[in-house]
Design an enzyme around this catalytic site. Sequence first.
Site, PDB file in Angstrom:
ATOM      1  N   ASP B  24      41.594  40.632  35.555  1.00 47.56           N
ATOM      2  CA  ASP B  24      40.448  41.227  36.224  1.00 47.56           C
ATOM      3  C   ASP B  24      40.843  42.661  36.578  1.00 47.56           C
ATOM      4  OD1 ASP B  24      38.013  41.459  37.715  1.00 47.56           O
ATOM      5  OD2 ASP B  24      39.226  41.215  39.532  1.00 47.56           O
ATOM      6  N   ASP B  26      38.810  45.423  38.998  1.00 44.93           N
ATOM      7  CA  ASP B  26      38.577  45.793  40.404  1.00 44.93           C
ATOM      8  C   ASP B  26      39.326  44.842  41.322  1.00 44.93           C
ATOM      9  OD1 ASP B  26      36.912  48.031  40.978  1.00 44.93           O
ATOM     10  OD2 ASP B  26      35.167  46.962  40.198  1.00 44.93           O
TER      11      ASP B  26
END
Lengths: 301, 301
Positions: B24, B26
């Site tokens: 991932d 952010d």
Amino acid sequence: MSVYLSSSEDYEALLDQYDTWLFDCDGVLWRGDQVVDGVVQVLHILRKRGKKMIFVTNNATKSRKDYKKKFDQVGLEVHVDEIYGSAYAAAVYISSVIKLPKEKKVYVIGQAGLEEELRDEGVSFLGGTDPADNTLESFKLENFTLDPDVAAVVCGLDTRINYTKLSKAFQYLTRNPGCLFIATNEDSTYPTSHGTLPGAGAVWAPLRFALDRDPIVTGKPMKTMLDCVKAKVNFDPHKTIMVGDRLNTDILFGQNGGLATLLVLTGVTTKEDITGPSASTIVPKFVTSSLGDLRSVEKAP
Amino acid sequence: MSVYLSSSEDYEALLDQYDTWLFDCDGVLWRGDQVVDGVVQVLHILRKRGKKMIFVTNNATKSRKDYKKKFDQVGLEVHVDEIYGSAYAAAVYISSVIKLPKEKKVYVIGQAGLEEELRDEGVSFLGGTDPADNTLESFKLENFTLDPDVAAVVCGLDTRINYTKLSKAFQYLTRNPGCLFIATNEDSTYPTSHGTLPGAGAVWAPLRFALDRDPIVTGKPMKTMLDCVKAKVNFDPHKTIMVGDRLNTDILFGQNGGLATLLVLTGVTTKEDITGPSASTIVPKFVTSSLGDLRSVEKAP
């Protein structure tokens, strides 16, 4: 099981039985800008027969004074003090129930009517119709200053809803300790004369989802709204009937208050919604196709 | 029970065990515009050791090409074809899974990145960044013409969300028979370097509430996203690890795909969220405070 009314005898009996009549407005008295056929006459008949009338609306975009103009416009004669709106209920809840200290403020997602009711109740607010918050410019958290005096966020239908308002409300609700989350009403949609549009509940759904937290709702079907009416009007619940077009707001509201209920089919609820295997568990006492039907009591020669 | 990693020996063992690393972005690689301390070095180490790297983001505001710029900007070297976004997954879902006929269109609530992915997949669309739909002027249903070719509404994060877009989407979803409701992702919030803001799930929450209907979600934690990756990249699930900061998207996504999972605490999830009596039922295989910690494998002399 609901009782379906259709003859002038049915309506005559209903008029005999109830002294105080509470009405939802959108979908009962009018749809959009069009008064429902026969309703002008029915309100005349009720007034002539000395019935107490109370108009209870979840519409939080208008103050009671503004809402009076809507009645005037469609040709219905009512008094401002016969009108109870969810914006008024929210303002009364803040000023009189939680008794927000005068130095505290609320952040408003909503329109001028909600602001007017807050002002009339002496509640300081920010947001709402402030041009700074009615923008589609990108919201910069680094340029936002949290006002520590904001102790509640109050949400009503706001057709100028945008990411800046949602983001500011979200900051207050997550960063100001104990900040209350209040909503005028949770209608998912509302009827207009041209079709259905997303309602107040849809406007604050982003906050509910982002916060994983339910607001305190002051409109129908919540008791807060009936407490507002009770504070001003004397009525005998056994001789009082709530007329509405929505099961989960109007009819439930009447039932929550121990009132008789009349469902009309000129608004959101259809006959299919109340019959058959997937019918709602909220069952009105009476059903008629339209409030205008009641005029038949004076049609006969 | 999760395994907490903290020593260079722990990280060395982890690097030995997994050949393909899904990240991932952010909250893992960066927060807002700031790269997480040590991450530049860690990605260098992974690449030097021949690891396959895939960046899986629910950010639907940027196309993969745009998103590449974000990596460049924070100083991380990656290739466009290593990036998989939820906007891309939505476009692929529409073009290749449901195989929307070419004459049909989708109505977009979302930003330029989502439009770019749709365009690249040959999907016709309206709404989105169209100036006519990016307005706070009041929406008049009587002036709206329903396009009968709109067969789906697709929603991503849209910081120019407004009542016109919501109302149009609502019309398509209620009036065009069989119209699909598709969302890129359901993140309730997202982290920035200055704090947390409402996420894509909050943007389409009004439609879910008004419609009383859940969308088809193409982003994490849904399988659609991993199907997208699988179509392009060969990997052995037993030697693959998903690294993320969110339990209900990243870690669940890894688990849904049969991958190992590593939770980092530089984003949304805190240590308190995964310990104690109210801890989540989604349990990552490994936990470390930051992805940057892994650089310690090359710190020793």
